[in-house]
Write a protein that holds these residues in place. Sequence first.
Motif, short mmCIF file in Angstrom:
data_model
loop_
_atom_site.label_atom_id
_atom_site.label_comp_id
_atom_site.label_asym_id
_atom_site.label_seq_id
_atom_site.Cartn_x
_atom_site.Cartn_y
_atom_site.Cartn_z
N GLU A 164 -5.60 -7.83 -6.17
CA GLU A 164 -4.72 -8.35 -7.22
C GLU A 164 -5.46 -9.48 -7.89
N ILE A 176 0.84 -1.20 0.00
CA ILE A 176 0.00 0.00 0.00
C ILE A 176 0.89 1.26 0.00
N VAL A 215 -3.48 -5.19 -10.90
CA VAL A 215 -3.71 -4.53 -9.63
C VAL A 215 -4.86 -3.55 -9.85
N TYR A 232 -7.98 -2.49 -2.43
CA TYR A 232 -6.84 -3.12 -3.12
C TYR A 232 -7.13 -4.58 -3.50
N LEU A 256 -7.84 -1.03 -7.80
CA LEU A 256 -8.45 -0.45 -6.60
C LEU A 256 -9.94 -0.36 -6.86
N GLU A 265 -5.32 0.69 -11.66
CA GLU A 265 -4.44 0.78 -10.49
C GLU A 265 -4.73 1.99 -9.62
#
Length: 542
Positions: free
Chosen positions: A407, A7, A416, A405, A418, A475
């Motif tokens: 993955e 993070i 990745v 977050y 958000l 991302e």
Amino acid sequence: MVDMDKIVSLSKRRGFIFQSSEIYGGLGSAWDYGPLGVELKNNVKRLWWRDNVYLRDDMVGLDAAITMHPKVWEASGHLASFSDPFTGCAECGRHYRADQIHDALWSSRWVRSLRERLTKGNNAVREIEKWLNGDGKKLAPNLPAVKRPEEIKSLDAASDLRVVDAFDQLGGSPNPYEVEAIIKPFLLGQSHLCCPNCGGVHLSPPKPASLMLETFLGPVKETATKTYLRPETAQGIFVNFDNVLQASRKKLPFGIAQIGKAFRNEITPGNFTFRTREFEQMEIEFFVLPGTDEEWHQKWIDERFAWYLRYGIRKENIRLREHEKDELAHYAKRTADIEYLFPMGWSELEGVANRADFDLKQHSQYSGKALEYFDEESKQKIIPYVIEPSAGADRSTLAFLVDAYHEEEVRGEKRVVLKFHPELAPIKIAVLPLLKKNDRIVETAKEITADLRRRWYAVYDDTASIGRLYRRQDEVGTPFCVTVDVQTVGDEKAPADDKVTIRDRNTMEQVRVSLSTLEPTIEKLMNGKWAEVAQEHGIKRA
Ligand SMILES: [Zn+2]
């Protein structure tokens, strides 16, 4: 659960959060919000204000000064009792909060390194010996076992097994007391805890340290007024109780909401933006008739808990924790914490306290000005009780960031992403040209961006191929990308169809919609109606 290092690194790389004064080596525990971080945090504060002030009839706002009359802090009890016990290491000079030394040990570099070493091998004594001669010397030079490595051999086979099992069992859910039990053998008979920094065992007995940050108002320090940077925004509300009451003509129950900076001279700040000496609070003081306080307290606990869920915090990552009698603050009748499962474990996001009439009474007494309310029904002057939902703007922002977050694996590559709630996402829409050498495509994309900006924060980007551009927006959590291609603007083979592609961040699905309906379509999408829009327009084959 994502670890904090990821993070921190994403935050720096993409412009969410930077270390303060980094070019000078950084200032401990102070952080700056970058271009996307300020958007995210502003969105958190805006939603809090909208939901608690604009959408209610019983709330008004306030923005009080950070510096206040020094007497405020006498009345509030902060000068007398706002302190934490601290302890210092005689070997390296570091200070720690005495009640947090277990946690500090757990997250210390040398304990982490030791733990890694132990969970790798199956002969614990040999692994420990290796560690003592390598990382141990570097990371915990004052650990007794590092100073006398030969004594490690006195660990017998039985304790050897126990150490390995214990570290295995710790897994991802650390219990500091278990860590202590495991570390003790390395102290070789010492009954003390050791220093999280250097492993030293000479920690001073706990002493109280004031958390108030002193400052001086006036040019000459000797004659200036000594005061404090406020340790909480709440007192600005209490001392303005009568002003707000007279000006707003509010009847009980009603609340005053405030967002602002507060300062605490924490002994051990840390965990990124979770505990810092300068931080921002979002506080409500909600005044009620005595006797209705317990009911209102419960309502606020429920309301505030639901607020985090509303904006996307996953329900398995949030919980309520009731304060035990012996941990209640001096003013509180009952307090419930809303806790979030941060990478370092369950920690407080917001406290919802019943402060009874403590604060108004104290300020009435110290100021000599009655802070009362005239109750029409009983024809009596009363001192209202107060319910205080007190949230951290930085902590909420961090929780929303951590929770968003993800993955994922997409066609053999790591993505990745958000997954912010659209209301929280820093950038709402990215407009991307499929070909940046086609003037008509570029021009149209820029016009669309300018149009959308009147309502949402939209950006135009043509600095990479479309695949890369999508990944970049994923991302940083941009919920929707709008792509302009040759079909949109037409060419010698086919006329313009005046349609653009909208891509959904979460599903990566795409729909093609007409430019004339782009704005109402995005409006729907902002309200979480991707499925409806996808059904209406049909999902485009990639
Ligand atoms: Zn030390």
